[in-house]
Design a protein around this motif. Structure first.
Motif, PDB file in Angstrom:
ATOM      1  N   LEU A 226       0.856  -1.186   0.000  1.00 34.56           N
ATOM      2  CA  LEU A 226       0.000   0.000   0.000  1.00 34.56           C
ATOM      3  C   LEU A 226       0.888   1.231   0.000  1.00 34.56           C
ATOM      4  CD1 LEU A 226      -2.536  -1.053   2.782  1.00 34.56           C
ATOM      5  CD2 LEU A 226      -2.723  -1.415   0.330  1.00 34.56           C
ATOM      6  N   ALA A 227       0.823   2.003  -1.060  1.00 36.75           N
ATOM      7  CA  ALA A 227       1.646   3.201  -1.173  1.00 36.75           C
ATOM      8  C   ALA A 227       0.795   4.439  -0.995  1.00 36.75           C
ATOM      9  CB  ALA A 227       2.345   3.240  -2.529  1.00 36.75           C
ATOM     10  N   SER A 228       1.375   5.469  -0.402  1.00 35.11           N
ATOM     11  CA  SER A 228       0.643   6.726  -0.247  1.00 35.11           C
ATOM     12  C   SER A 228       0.404   7.375  -1.601  1.00 35.11           C
ATOM     13  CB  SER A 228       1.394   7.671   0.687  1.00 35.11           C
ATOM     14  OG  SER A 228       2.744   7.785   0.296  1.00 35.11           O
ATOM     15  N   SER A 229       1.265   7.106  -2.576  1.00 35.63           N
ATOM     16  CA  SER A 229       1.052   7.532  -3.959  1.00 35.63           C
ATOM     17  C   SER A 229       1.954   6.676  -4.838  1.00 35.63           C
ATOM     18  CB  SER A 229       1.376   9.018  -4.151  1.00 35.63           C
ATOM     19  OG  SER A 229       2.767   9.244  -4.077  1.00 35.63           O
ATOM     20  N   ALA A 230       1.580   6.560  -6.108  1.00 35.79           N
ATOM     21  CA  ALA A 230       2.439   5.815  -7.027  1.00 35.79           C
ATOM     22  C   ALA A 230       3.766   6.533  -7.220  1.00 35.79           C
ATOM     23  CB  ALA A 230       1.723   5.641  -8.371  1.00 35.79           C
ATOM     24  N   SER A 231       3.738   7.855  -7.172  1.00 35.63           N
ATOM     25  CA  SER A 231       4.979   8.623  -7.339  1.00 35.63           C
ATOM     26  C   SER A 231       5.962   8.318  -6.222  1.00 35.63           C
ATOM     27  CB  SER A 231       4.653  10.124  -7.367  1.00 35.63           C
ATOM     28  OG  SER A 231       3.787  10.450  -8.435  1.00 35.63           O
ATOM     29  N   SER A 232       5.462   8.262  -4.981  1.00 37.45           N
ATOM     30  CA  SER A 232       6.361   7.966  -3.858  1.00 37.45           C
ATOM     31  C   SER A 232       6.884   6.537  -3.940  1.00 37.45           C
ATOM     32  CB  SER A 232       5.638   8.195  -2.523  1.00 37.45           C
ATOM     33  OG  SER A 232       4.556   7.290  -2.368  1.00 37.45           O
ATOM     34  N   TRP A 233       6.051   5.612  -4.436  1.00 37.46           N
ATOM     35  CA  TRP A 233       6.495   4.222  -4.582  1.00 37.46           C
ATOM     36  C   TRP A 233       7.625   4.119  -5.602  1.00 37.46           C
ATOM     37  CZ3 TRP A 233       6.101   0.901  -8.886  1.00 37.46           C
ATOM     38  CH2 TRP A 233       6.458  -0.433  -8.636  1.00 37.46           C
ATOM     39  N   VAL A 234       7.471   4.799  -6.730  1.00 41.74           N
ATOM     40  CA  VAL A 234       8.512   4.758  -7.759  1.00 41.74           C
ATOM     41  C   VAL A 234       9.818   5.344  -7.234  1.00 41.74           C
ATOM     42  CG1 VAL A 234       9.215   5.711  -9.996  1.00 41.74           C
ATOM     43  CG2 VAL A 234       6.937   4.719  -9.722  1.00 41.74           C
ATOM     44  N   ARG A 235       9.733   6.468  -6.513  1.00 37.82           N
ATOM     45  CA  ARG A 235      10.954   7.078  -5.960  1.00 37.82           C
ATOM     46  C   ARG A 235      11.649   6.123  -5.003  1.00 37.82           C
ATOM     47  NH1 ARG A 235       7.725  11.527  -5.461  1.00 37.82           N
ATOM     48  NH2 ARG A 235       7.426  11.119  -3.251  1.00 37.82           N
ATOM     49  N   ALA A 236      10.878   5.509  -4.114  1.00 32.94           N
ATOM     50  CA  ALA A 236      11.473   4.600  -3.131  1.00 32.94           C
ATOM     51  C   ALA A 236      12.055   3.368  -3.811  1.00 32.94           C
ATOM     52  CB  ALA A 236      10.418   4.196  -2.098  1.00 32.94           C
ATOM     53  N   ARG A 237      11.365   2.873  -4.810  1.00 35.12           N
ATOM     54  CA  ARG A 237      11.852   1.670  -5.503  1.00 35.12           C
ATOM     55  C   ARG A 237      13.162   1.957  -6.229  1.00 35.12           C
ATOM     56  NH1 ARG A 237       8.563  -2.998  -8.446  1.00 35.12           N
ATOM     57  NH2 ARG A 237       9.779  -3.345 -10.329  1.00 35.12           N
ATOM     58  N   ARG A 238      13.257   3.124  -6.857  1.00 44.49           N
ATOM     59  CA  ARG A 238      14.467   3.456  -7.603  1.00 44.49           C
ATOM     60  C   ARG A 238      15.663   3.688  -6.691  1.00 44.49           C
ATOM     61  NH1 ARG A 238      11.758   7.701 -11.971  1.00 44.49           N
ATOM     62  NH2 ARG A 238      10.797   6.116 -13.320  1.00 44.49           N
ATOM     63  N   SER A 239      15.408   4.042  -5.444  1.00 42.60           N
ATOM     64  CA  SER A 239      16.507   4.312  -4.512  1.00 42.60           C
ATOM     65  C   SER A 239      16.713   3.183  -3.511  1.00 42.60           C
ATOM     66  CB  SER A 239      16.238   5.614  -3.750  1.00 42.60           C
ATOM     67  OG  SER A 239      15.047   5.502  -2.976  1.00 42.60           O
ATOM     68  N   ALA A 240      16.206   1.994  -3.832  1.00 40.57           N
ATOM     69  CA  ALA A 240      16.290   0.857  -2.904  1.00 40.57           C
ATOM     70  C   ALA A 240      17.748   0.486  -2.645  1.00 40.57           C
ATOM     71  CB  ALA A 240      15.538  -0.337  -3.477  1.00 40.57           C
ATOM     72  N   PRO A 241      18.095   0.153  -1.397  1.00 43.22           N
ATOM     73  CA  PRO A 241      19.466  -0.252  -1.067  1.00 43.22           C
ATOM     74  C   PRO A 241      19.770  -1.647  -1.614  1.00 43.22           C
ATOM     75  CG  PRO A 241      18.038  -0.514   0.837  1.00 43.22           C
ATOM     76  CD  PRO A 241      17.203   0.142  -0.235  1.00 43.22           C
ATOM     77  N   GLU A 242      21.020  -2.008  -1.550  1.00 45.32           N
ATOM     78  CA  GLU A 242      21.444  -3.304  -2.085  1.00 45.32           C
ATOM     79  C   GLU A 242      20.789  -4.467  -1.356  1.00 45.32           C
ATOM     80  OE1 GLU A 242      23.340  -4.087  -4.718  1.00 45.32           O
ATOM     81  OE2 GLU A 242      23.331  -1.958  -5.230  1.00 45.32           O
ATOM     82  N   GLY A 243      20.647  -4.357  -0.050  1.00 48.75           N
ATOM     83  CA  GLY A 243      20.067  -5.456   0.706  1.00 48.75           C
ATOM     84  C   GLY A 243      19.930  -5.086   2.168  1.00 48.75           C
ATOM     85  N   LEU A 244      19.309  -5.958   2.948  1.00 44.51           N
ATOM     86  CA  LEU A 244      19.110  -5.749   4.371  1.00 44.51           C
ATOM     87  C   LEU A 244      20.054  -6.680   5.126  1.00 44.51           C
ATOM     88  CD1 LEU A 244      15.201  -5.762   4.287  1.00 44.51           C
ATOM     89  CD2 LEU A 244      16.710  -3.770   4.271  1.00 44.51           C
ATOM     90  N   ALA A 245      20.926  -6.099   5.939  1.00 47.85           N
ATOM     91  CA  ALA A 245      21.954  -6.921   6.598  1.00 47.85           C
ATOM     92  C   ALA A 245      21.763  -7.043   8.102  1.00 47.85           C
ATOM     93  CB  ALA A 245      23.347  -6.352   6.298  1.00 47.85           C
ATOM     94  N   THR A 246      21.220  -6.000   8.732  1.00 50.77           N
ATOM     95  CA  THR A 246      21.133  -6.003  10.195  1.00 50.77           C
ATOM     96  C   THR A 246      19.691  -5.791  10.644  1.00 50.77           C
ATOM     97  OG1 THR A 246      21.581  -3.627  10.262  1.00 50.77           O
ATOM     98  CG2 THR A 246      23.477  -5.103  10.428  1.00 50.77           C
TER      99      THR A 246
END
Length: 830
Positions: free
Chosen positions: A635-655
């Motif tokens: 559930l995204a607050s907007s499609a625009s915010s989802w696209v921004r977050a997806r494009r800036s996703a980190p490499e992975g979750l380590a901790t």
């Protein structure tokens, strides 16, 4: 007590300035007799002028003005006395709402008091208020700066603080809520301590800021309290002004009540001869009557329209307002009537929309755009509808771009609701997916467009929040924030955060083609839109897009009782009643699935589902709908915010970090089981899980999981909290984090809920984390049984630790364990 007439006069003035009007009049009556006996005509005239002003405040402004003019006509008065009397006359004219004559009288007073800077400053304070009401904000600010300098030079710090407070009010009128709050906050304490009346006057101004900030419920309760305080002190003018502002606030969401309150205020103004103010209240009543029957985007049925006020009545009141110098009020009334007429089917050729004057407040500018959009609709020019509505939104964003606080961002949606609704309705009439999606994003993106500039650490704010935690523990009631100390700390903490969080830049809004280009095979976007009358849906994938009209009446019927069914199903899990409860919930979920998702998704290969939904659909447990079973949902607050977050996703979750609050039956077991999935995990149990410790932990890990009891505060969503060892971790604590985790898991009842304001604006703990910078939040909007949370979320962590996206990890955990629960992923879950 001294019987010297000058001492008596000074004491009477002092009492009047402190709001003790009845005591002041008694002392001034003694001063008048003593001055007459002494043959001091100047002092006698000054006493008459002050008495006239008090009379105008309490009971009869017409008689007060007559007395003042009578004093001015006395022969042999000194120039300074004449100047003081002109100032008192101007003050009475101001209270009556005669703005242009009041400005002239006060200017004559200021010119005549050039040798007495303090008395001139008093008159500048009054002239500034006249200019505020005339829309001349620069002139008002200049007078207040001069008055403050004069007061500081005379070591009159209290009066100087009042000038600062009034400058804050000027900033509010100019749309700078952050600047207004910063100034008000700096001088509030000494002013409030001076007297009940001064505190009430300052609270009246502050309530207007709260209203403009979107905290309308709190603002209206404050205005009601202020009105009662003025009533106790016999300050009828101030009481009527508080009622006027209450009616003005109610105009946005309860026009029927607004009309009643405005009518009461108008009668009160007229009973004391304050006819200019009476006209302003009459204008609010007429605007309320013109608004009854308009579209309501809260999801409630639209009220039956009433007959409109007569055009001649509206014209007469507007002309009278102009004659008194209330040009903004007059323009708003005329524009409200034009809007009502065009919506009622008036020939658009007869609707002439005047040019917006340079001095126009934001409210008027937005209304002009709305009228132009509705006129275009009546002409059949749908492109024109959307062009004018978009122009209104652009005006709003430009005006409010300095606001970075999450609380204050909600006011942007409130103020733009009219043009948003007009634009959305036009888009839905077009039936074109790209157009509907554009307006879906415009509506949702409005309060997310401003990127906040994170404030620096604030030890005083941290101390206030720490004390509030203690108060929250001591008082477990739902109204704990209403206590005197809690209320003071709440206001101080909130206003410090509002002032400190500025807007940094503006986010871009994407188009439908941008979204489709971002979606991979097997990913589907569902963008729901609601315009107050109908519900629609844009279904998008990499292959194409389509628009569907949905059955809003059926959805609304199914939503009734949904929360109760969810809570009961979580609470009653064994015995004969459990099957009945579960059957009722399953039936409701099947209906919602059929109405909302089945036709959109069908049996296709949509394994990842992105959902954006308006406030009327808040609280739906999307992951529990049969049509979304075994699918990864975010559930995204907007499609625009989802696209921004997806494009800036980190490499992975380590901790990962874990914390268990007190009194959670399987809390320790839950975080221990979940932590086993991670190679690097930190755990906080029992007394170690304090607010400071959890905040510190949050800044060092990629994933934070909190198992704690949660409370959602509908009236103050940012004071919703997670119960930790030393009290609640508030939304304000989270919003101030400089480095939040990438993923947050909230295993706490209710904290996934949001308070829906103004149709689309939803604020709750999930939104707070996302605003602070977290990429996605896993939470539930309703009660979840401890064993369900323990098993499902522990299974989800195995997926997260293996690099699986949060939405997919939750869906896989549900499929593996067989547990179907209302947990859902907010933000960029995939």
């Amino acid at each position: 007590m001294s019987s010297d007439p000058r001492d008596l006069y000074q004491r009477g003035v002092h009492l009047a300035n402190r709001g003790r009007f009845a005591d002041a009049r008694r002392v001034l009556a003694r001063a008048a007799r003593a001055a007459s006996a002494a043959g001091d005509v100047d002092l006698e005239a000054r006493v008459t002028g002050t008495t006239a002003y008090l009379l105008a405040q309490q009971s009869d402004a017409v008689e007060g003005e007559r007395l003042c003019r009578e004093a001015l006509a006395r022969p042999g008065l000194a120039p300074e006395t004449l100047a003081i009397l002109h100032g008192q006359l101007g003050s009475i004219q101001m209270e009556r709402g005669h703005l242009d004559p009041a400005a002239d009288s006060l200017t004559r007073s200021i010119d005549g008091l050039s040798g007495d800077p303090v008395r001139a400053a008093n008159m500048r304070m009054n002239r500034s208020m006249v200019n505020m009401r005339r829309g001349r904000l620069d002139d008002a600010s200049a007078d207040l700066l001069d008055a403050e300098a004069a007061y500081r030079g005379a070591a009159l710090d209290l009066e100087a603080d009042q000038a600062v407070h009034n400058r804050a009010y000027v900033r509010m009128l100019g749309g700078d809520l952050v600047g207004a709050l910063r100034l008000m906050q700096g001088v509030r304490a000494p002013l409030d301590e001076e007297s009940d009346v001064w505190a009430a006057i300052n609270e009246l101004d502050r309530a207007e800021v709260l209203r403009d900030a979107g905290l309308v419920g709190e603002a209206e309760r404050s205005l009601e309290s202020v009105a009662r305080t003025f009533a106790r002190h016999g300050a009828r003018q101030d009481r009527a002004e508080a009622e006027f502002h209450l009616a003005r606030s109610l105009l946005n969401h309860s026009p029927e009540r607004a009309a009643r309150v405005a009518s009461m205020a108008a009668r009160r103004f007229r009973s004391i001869g304050s006819d200019g103010w009476g006209m302003r209240a009459e204008a609010i009543k007429l605007r309320a009557q013109l608004a009854i029957g308009r579209v309501d985007r809260s999801g409630a049925p639209v009220a039956t329209p009433r007959a409109l006020p007569r055009t001649t009545t509206v014209a007469d009141v507007a002309d009278a307002l102009d004659a008194h110098g209330h040009h903004s009020d007059a323009a708003l009334l005329r524009m409200s009537e034009l809007l009502a007429r065009v919506r009622r089917g008036a020939d658009p050729q007869t609707i002439r929309v005047p040019r917006t004057p340079r001095w126009a407040p934001l409210e008027l500018g937005l209304l002009v755009h709305e009228v132009r959009a509705e006129r275009a609709r009546a002409r059949g020019d749908e492109r024109g509808v959307r062009r004018h509505a978009a122009g209104g939104l652009d005006l709003l964003v430009t005006t409010r771009r300095a606001v970075g606080s999450l609380d204050l961002s909600g006011s942007t949606t409130m103020q733009g609701l009219g043009v948003i609704t007009v634009g959305l309705s036009s888009a839905m009439r077009s039936g074109r997916p790209s157009v509907v999606f554009e307006w879906s994003e415009r509506a949702r993106h409005l309060n997310q467009q401003i990127v906040p500039l994170r404030p620096p650490p604030d030890p005083e704010l941290a101390a206030d929040l720490a004390e509030l935690r203690v108060l929250r523990v001591d008082d477990g009631g739902t109204d704990w924030l209403s206590g005197p100390r809690a209320s003071l700390l709440r206001d101080r903490a909130r206003e410090r955060q509002w002032s400190a969080t500025a807007g940094r830049t503006l986010n871009d809004r994407i188009e439908l083609e941008d979204l489709r280009g971002e979606l991979d095979a097997g990913e589907i976007s569902l963008s729901y839109v609601f315009d107050g009358v109908g519900l629609g849906l844009v279904v998008a994938s990499a292959a194409g897009a389509r628009f569907l009209s949905l059955d809003w009446h059926g959805v609304r019927a199914a939503l009734r009782g949904l929360r109760a069914d969810l809570d009961m199903a979580a609470s009653v899990r064994t015995g004969p009643v459990a099957a009945v409860v579960r059957s009722s919930l399953d039936d409701r979920l099947r209906v919602l699935s059929r109405l909302l998702v089945d036709a959109a998704i069908g049996d296709g290969d949509g394994r990842r589902i992105l959902i954006t939904a308006p406030g009327v659909l808040a609280g739906i447990p999307w992951s529990m709908l049969p049509g979304l079973n075994a699918r990864a949902v975010t559930l995204a607050s907007s499609a625009s915010s989802w696209v921004r977050a997806r494009r800036s996703a980190p490499e992975g979750l380590a901790t990962a970090g874990f914390a268990a609050g007190p009194r959670v039956a399987r809390g320790d077991e839950e975080i221990t089981m979940a932590a086993d999935a991670w190679a690097h995990a930190q755990q906080l149990h029992a007394d170690a899980a304090t607010a400071d410790a959890v905040t510190a932990l949050a800044s060092t890990v990629d994933v934070l999981h909190i198992a704690a009891h949660g409370r959602h505060a509908a009236d103050n969503p940012l004071f919703s909290g997670l119960e930790l060892a030393d009290g609640a971790l508030f939304g304000y604590d989270i919003d101030l984090m400089t480095r939040p985790p990438q993923v947050v898991v909230l295993s706490a009842c209710e904290v996934g809920r949001s308070a829906v304001r103004w149709g689309d604006e939803s604020i709750g703990m999930t939104r707070v984390w996302l605003h602070a910078g977290t990429r996605c939040v896993v939470a539930a909007p309703v009660i979840v049984a401890d064993d369900v949370a323990c098993e499902l979320l522990a299974a989800m962590h195995h997926g997260l630790a293996a690099g699986v996206a949060p939405s997919e990890a939750l869906a896989a955990a549900s499929e593996r364990t067989g547990i179907v629960a209302p947990f859902q992923v907010h933000g960029a879950g995939f």
